[in-house]
Design an enzyme around this catalytic site. Structure first.
Site, short mmCIF file in Angstrom:
data_model
loop_
_atom_site.label_atom_id
_atom_site.label_comp_id
_atom_site.label_asym_id
_atom_site.label_seq_id
_atom_site.Cartn_x
_atom_site.Cartn_y
_atom_site.Cartn_z
N THR A 95 3.84 28.45 -1.15
CA THR A 95 2.95 29.54 -1.58
C THR A 95 3.32 30.87 -0.95
O THR A 95 2.90 31.92 -1.44
CB THR A 95 1.47 29.21 -1.23
OG1 THR A 95 1.36 29.03 0.18
CG2 THR A 95 1.01 27.96 -1.95
N HIS A 100 9.68 28.84 5.91
CA HIS A 100 8.88 28.45 7.07
C HIS A 100 8.84 26.94 7.18
O HIS A 100 9.05 26.23 6.20
CB HIS A 100 7.46 29.02 6.98
CG HIS A 100 6.75 28.69 5.71
ND1 HIS A 100 6.94 29.39 4.54
CD2 HIS A 100 5.88 27.71 5.42
CE1 HIS A 100 6.20 28.87 3.59
NE2 HIS A 100 5.55 27.83 4.08
P1 5GP Z 1 3.35 26.90 2.07
O1 5GP Z 1 2.30 26.35 1.15
O2 5GP Z 1 4.00 28.14 1.50
O3 5GP Z 1 4.36 25.88 2.51
O4 5GP Z 1 2.60 27.28 3.40
C1 5GP Z 1 2.03 28.51 3.65
C2 5GP Z 1 1.05 28.31 4.78
O5 5GP Z 1 0.72 29.56 5.32
C3 5GP Z 1 -0.27 27.64 4.35
O6 5GP Z 1 -0.43 26.43 5.09
C4 5GP Z 1 -1.33 28.68 4.66
O7 5GP Z 1 -2.51 28.12 5.17
C5 5GP Z 1 -0.63 29.56 5.68
N1 5GP Z 1 -1.05 30.94 5.64
C6 5GP Z 1 -1.16 31.73 4.54
N2 5GP Z 1 -1.58 32.97 4.87
C7 5GP Z 1 -1.72 32.95 6.22
C8 5GP Z 1 -2.14 33.96 7.16
O8 5GP Z 1 -2.45 35.10 6.83
N3 5GP Z 1 -2.17 33.59 8.47
C9 5GP Z 1 -1.85 32.33 8.88
N4 5GP Z 1 -1.92 32.07 10.19
N5 5GP Z 1 -1.45 31.36 8.02
C10 5GP Z 1 -1.39 31.68 6.71
#
Ligand code: 5GP
Ligand code: ZN
Length: 114
Positions: A95, A100
């Site tokens: 997302t 990461h």
């Molecule tokens: P993805 O789904 O892209 O692998 O993970 C993105 C992660 O970033 C999600 O687990 C979400 O909760 C975290 N995340 C999104 N926006 C923020 C933010 O503003 N601060 C923090 N600490 N985590 C975030």
């Protein structure tokens, strides 16, 4: 990159709970934790996803895994075990388009994931 949430966190334009930082990497607590320990580790360089890794930039991944090893020890999950997740692209559940790694632990994690 201007509109990237994780670049903004790296640049301290958005606050986060920092767990580790050096000149190449930032690790911070996930805002929506899926486990008692849920930390996100990002390179400071804006790499969009695993799809953009190549011979010139992939050494950061080895560095991140060494840092994860240290963080796991500090968080007390090294012996109990943990999971490292890298979501790539739409079907992978990515997302935020800044590569990461999720470090999850502190409970028995189910496998396979849904
Ligand atoms: P993805 O789904 O892209 O692998 O993970 C993105 C992660 O970033 C999600 O687990 C979400 O909760 C975290 N995340 C999104 N926006 C923020 C933010 O503003 N601060 C923090 N600490 N985590 C975030
Ligand atoms: Zn970024």
């Amino acid at each position: 990159m201007d509109d990237c949430i994780f670049c903004k966190i790296v640049n301290k334009e958005i606050p986060s709970t920092k767990v580790y930082e050096d000149d190449k990497v930032l690790a911070f607590k996930d805002i929506s934790p899926e486990a008692p320990v849920h930390i996100v580790i990002v390179p400071k360089e804006h790499i969009r996803s695993t799809n953009e890794l190549n011979e010139n930039n992939a050494s950061i991944v080895a560095h991140i895994f060494i840092i994860i090893n240290k963080i796991a020890e500090e968080q007390g999950i090294k012996d109990s075990g943990y999971r490292i997740i890298n979501n790539c692209g739409e079907h992978g559940g990515q997302t935020v388009n800044h590569i990461h790694f999720h470090l999850l632990g502190g409970r028995n994690l189910s496998w396979p994931p849904g």
